[in-house]
Design an enzyme around this catalytic site. Structure first.
Site, PDB file in Angstrom:
ATOM      1  N   ASN A  12     -37.843  38.837  -3.790  1.00 15.51           N
ATOM      2  CA  ASN A  12     -37.765  37.392  -4.238  1.00 15.51           C
ATOM      3  C   ASN A  12     -38.517  37.190  -5.220  1.00 15.51           C
ATOM      4  OD1 ASN A  12     -38.250  34.626  -4.277  1.00 15.51           O
ATOM      5  ND2 ASN A  12     -37.089  34.020  -2.410  1.00 15.51           N
ATOM      6  N   HIS A  15     -41.651  33.161  -6.974  1.00 15.32           N
ATOM      7  CA  HIS A  15     -43.094  33.264  -6.922  1.00 15.32           C
ATOM      8  C   HIS A  15     -43.550  33.361  -8.239  1.00 15.32           C
ATOM      9  CE1 HIS A  15     -42.766  32.845  -2.658  1.00 15.32           C
ATOM     10  NE2 HIS A  15     -42.072  33.818  -2.698  1.00 15.32           N
ATOM     11  N   HIS A  20     -34.027  31.496  -5.817  1.00 12.34           N
ATOM     12  CA  HIS A  20     -33.530  30.285  -5.346  1.00 12.34           C
ATOM     13  C   HIS A  20     -33.530  29.191  -6.208  1.00 12.34           C
ATOM     14  CE1 HIS A  20     -34.316  27.173  -1.756  1.00 12.34           C
ATOM     15  NE2 HIS A  20     -33.214  26.945  -2.496  1.00 12.34           N
ATOM     16  N   ARG A  32     -33.346  25.731  -6.960  1.00 12.92           N
ATOM     17  CA  ARG A  32     -33.281  24.532  -6.305  1.00 12.92           C
ATOM     18  C   ARG A  32     -32.701  23.242  -7.052  1.00 12.92           C
ATOM     19  NH1 ARG A  32     -36.864  23.673  -1.754  1.00 12.92           N
ATOM     20  NH2 ARG A  32     -37.653  25.555  -1.060  1.00 12.92           N
ATOM     21  N   ARG A  54     -37.661  23.621  -9.256  1.00 15.64           N
ATOM     22  CA  ARG A  54     -39.257  23.656  -9.527  1.00 15.64           C
ATOM     23  C   ARG A  54     -39.680  24.911  -9.983  1.00 15.64           C
ATOM     24  NH1 ARG A  54     -40.795  23.864  -3.291  1.00 15.64           N
ATOM     25  NH2 ARG A  54     -39.626  22.071  -3.096  1.00 15.64           N
ATOM     26  N   GLU A  69     -29.975  32.278  -3.677  1.00 19.52           N
ATOM     27  CA  GLU A  69     -30.208  31.077  -2.539  1.00 19.52           C
ATOM     28  C   GLU A  69     -29.828  29.816  -3.191  1.00 19.52           C
ATOM     29  OE1 GLU A  69     -34.095  31.088  -0.618  1.00 19.52           O
ATOM     30  OE2 GLU A  69     -34.027  33.213  -0.427  1.00 19.52           O
ATOM     31  N   THR A  76     -38.566  27.472   2.225  1.00 24.95           N
ATOM     32  CA  THR A  76     -37.580  27.121   3.145  1.00 24.95           C
ATOM     33  C   THR A  76     -38.431  27.107   4.595  1.00 24.95           C
ATOM     34  OG1 THR A  76     -36.416  28.417   1.597  1.00 24.95           O
ATOM     35  CG2 THR A  76     -35.291  27.724   3.641  1.00 24.95           C
ATOM     36  N   GLU A  86     -28.794  35.831   7.499  1.00 20.59           N
ATOM     37  CA  GLU A  86     -30.209  36.552   7.312  1.00 20.59           C
ATOM     38  C   GLU A  86     -31.075  35.740   8.343  1.00 20.59           C
ATOM     39  OE1 GLU A  86     -31.842  35.784   3.140  1.00 20.59           O
ATOM     40  OE2 GLU A  86     -33.803  36.024   4.126  1.00 20.59           O
TER      41      GLU A  86
END
Ligand code: PXP
Length: 239
Positions: A6, A9, A42, A44, A48, A69, A100, A150
């Site tokens: 992922n 970050h 992800h 969003r 963000r 995601e 999440t 998942e």
């Protein structure tokens, strides 16, 4: 067993200065060179961290599984249908959450989940649901038409000792149940260098989706080299 990394970050760090570095696209490249079998991002509602440009660029070059995601909203489903990721993972999304927080309540959201699954399937996109290790959620996932689940490993990751063993049994039971119902079973959230082995040993797990611990480690193991390179530039340039 596959590893999906992922890269949200990396984007979070970029957004700390609202600048251009570090670029999650470069992060994805290095993750793939390191052996990542998939890249997860992800997108969003509030953008963000990861933004639409990141999704565009990642879609254009990621040669491994691109896992998007997202919440099961009309806007996100529309974007996924345009960008065609290799996998969509539906997650619950709250504006104020740091990450999440829990699994998707599939039963409560059955209508929107079924609609999203149907629309994504029409475009040939497989769908995974991020759920707590509960039999009822797995049964509801099957009913929704999703291809995989998942299993949320956050509780397992946050516990210690006997409580962790109990959580491991819950995760293992959830994986077994998913496989029994004909769903592919993944796991993720909170996995790190000290707790991943027990999850990786479970039978039936297709893949692990990991973010924070990998990026956190990258910051630390890369720091010495980064400082040395800066020092060399200063020493070369200075008198
Ligand atoms: N899987 C899902 C569905 C997530 O939302 C996250 C967090 O973004 C992860 C896996 C990875 O969790 P972590 O960053 O704790 O490894």
């Amino acid at each position: 067993m596959i590893l999906g990394v992922n890269i949200d970050h990396v984007a979070t760090l970029r957004q700390a200065r609202l600048g251009i570095e570090p670029d999650p696209v470069m992060g994805a490249t290095l993750a793939i060179l390191g052996g990542a079998d998939g890249i997860t991002l992800h997108l969003r509602e509030d953008r963000r961290h990861v933004n639409d440009r990141d999704l565009d660029m990642l879609r254009a070059f990621v040669p491994v599984e691109l896992n998007m995601e997202m919440a099961a909203t009309d806007e996100m489903v529309r974007i996924a249908c345009r960008k065609l990721p290799d996998l969509v993972t539906l997650v619950p999304e709250k504006r104020q959450e740091l990450t999440t927080e829990g699994g998707l309540d599939v039963r409560k959201n059955m209508k929107s989940v079924k609609k999203a699954v149907r629309t994504l399937h029409d475009k040939g996109i497989p769908v995974s649901l991020f759920i707590n290790p509960e039999a009822a959620d797995i049964e509801a996932s099957k009913e929704s038409g999703a291809d995989m689940v998942e299993i949320h490993t956050g509780c397992y990751a946050n516990e210690k000792g006997r409580k962790r063993e109990k959580e491991l049994v819950r995760v293992a039971g959830a994986v077994d149940k998913a496989v029994e119902l004909g769903l592919l079973a993944n796991a993720g959230h909170g996995l790190n260098y000290t707790n991943v082995a027990e999850i990786a040993m479970l039978n039936g797990v297709r893949g692990l989706y990991i973010g924070h611990s990998i990026i956190a480690r990258a910051v630390l193991v890369g720091l010495e080299r980064a400082v040395r390179e800066m020092k060399e530039l200063i020493l070369r340039g200075g008198s």
